[in-house]
Design an enzyme around this catalytic site. Structure first.
Site, PDB file in Angstrom:
ATOM      1  N   ALA A 161    -102.005  79.922 -31.728  1.00 20.92           N
ATOM      2  CA  ALA A 161    -101.556  81.043 -32.565  1.00 20.92           C
ATOM      3  C   ALA A 161    -101.730  82.365 -31.825  1.00 20.92           C
ATOM      4  O   ALA A 161    -100.822  83.200 -31.793  1.00 20.92           O
ATOM      5  CB  ALA A 161    -102.336  81.062 -33.878  1.00 20.92           C
ATOM      6  N   TYR A 162    -102.888  82.552 -31.231  1.00 16.05           N
ATOM      7  CA  TYR A 162    -103.150  83.785 -30.479  1.00 16.05           C
ATOM      8  C   TYR A 162    -102.211  83.896 -29.285  1.00 16.05           C
ATOM      9  O   TYR A 162    -101.596  84.945 -29.051  1.00 16.05           O
ATOM     10  CB  TYR A 162    -104.614  83.794 -30.015  1.00 16.05           C
ATOM     11  CG  TYR A 162    -105.009  85.042 -29.282  1.00 16.05           C
ATOM     12  CD1 TYR A 162    -105.343  86.207 -29.977  1.00 16.05           C
ATOM     13  CD2 TYR A 162    -105.071  85.072 -27.886  1.00 16.05           C
ATOM     14  CE1 TYR A 162    -105.717  87.365 -29.306  1.00 16.05           C
ATOM     15  CE2 TYR A 162    -105.442  86.222 -27.208  1.00 16.05           C
ATOM     16  CZ  TYR A 162    -105.761  87.361 -27.918  1.00 16.05           C
ATOM     17  OH  TYR A 162    -106.130  88.508 -27.250  1.00 16.05           O
TER      18      TYR A 162
END
Length: 249
Positions: free
Chosen positions: A155-156
């Site tokens: 996600a990051y």
């Protein structure tokens, strides 16, 4: 410590209460700027920011993931400081460390909402006035993760890759207006964002840096100060590495 003349300039620093944002806000004030600190919690200012002259900073509570909140923050900033010449998008979260298969969808959306949507919201809010005034400097804080992708941090990594692409698109759109839009892709720095990940993940991140140490917020700030200055009058739509040798392209 490098120094540029920011006299008469007004900057917005998101996530400016701590970490990279706080270091940038401090250096901007030292260089002559007035700075609006946009943060979700402006009561938790790092000492380096809290110690700045009160007339040089304007703390503004804002949730960058909410465009209405960003629009209200801009209104408050323009009312208090009259304009925005510089935007530093530093607000961000790490999210949990997990595989793609195990990543909670709600956590995925939260990371994108802060890191990507938040950057988009702030750029969208300030760009019209910058175009009208034919001047502006925007620096988006991305990450080396956005270029290489870190395992168990999809996600990051995805959010920061999107920030790099957003930077390139906006840089092209505004290139004829003396607006420079660039991003920085640092390796890991020891800031509060590391509180969100495991020690095992931190050790992995350190092992990937050829210099054998984390980048400091002061080193990141030095690069950002040039990127956000009037002296940076040509480069736009670029990603500047601060990876300690880790970057492979």
């Amino acid at each position: 410590m490098n120094s540029y003349d920011y006299s008469g300039k007004v900057a917005v620093v998101t996530g400016g209460a701590n970490g990279i944002g706080a270091a940038v806000a401090e250096r901007l004030v030292i260089s002559g700027a007035r700075v609006a600190i946009w943060d979700l919690d402006v009561t938790a200012l790092e000492p380096r920011v809290a110690a700045l002259p009160a007339d040089s900073i304007l703390p503004v509570t804002v949730d960058v993931s909410d465009f209405a909140s960003v629009s209200a923050a801009l209104e408050n900033t323009e009312a208090g400081l009259s304009k925005v010449d510089v935007l530093i998008n530093s607000a961000g979260i790490a999210g949990p460390t997990d595989t793609v298969a195990g990543y909670p969808p709600d956590e995925w959306r939260k990371v994108q909402a802060v890191n990507l949507d938040g950057t988009f919201h702030c750029c969208k809010a300030v760009i019209p006035a910058m175009i009208a005034g034919n001047y502006g400097r925007i620096v988006n804080v991305a990450s080396i993760a956005g270029k290489e992708g870190n395992p168990n941090a999809s996600a990051y990594s995805a959010s920061k890759a999107a920030v790099i692409a957003l930077t390139k698109s906006l840089g092209k759109e505004t290139a004829t207006h003396d607006i420079a839009v660039n991003c920085v892709t640092p390796a890991t720095a020891r800031t509060r964002i590391l509180d969100q990940v495991t020690d095992e993940f931190i050790d992995y991140m350190l092992s990937k840096i050829p210099r054998g140490r984390f980048v400091t917020v002061e080193e990141i700030t030095s690069m950002i100060l040039w990127m956000a200055s009037a002296e940076n009058s040509f480069t736009t739509g670029a990603a500047f590495d601060l990876s300690g040798g880790r970057a492979t392209y």
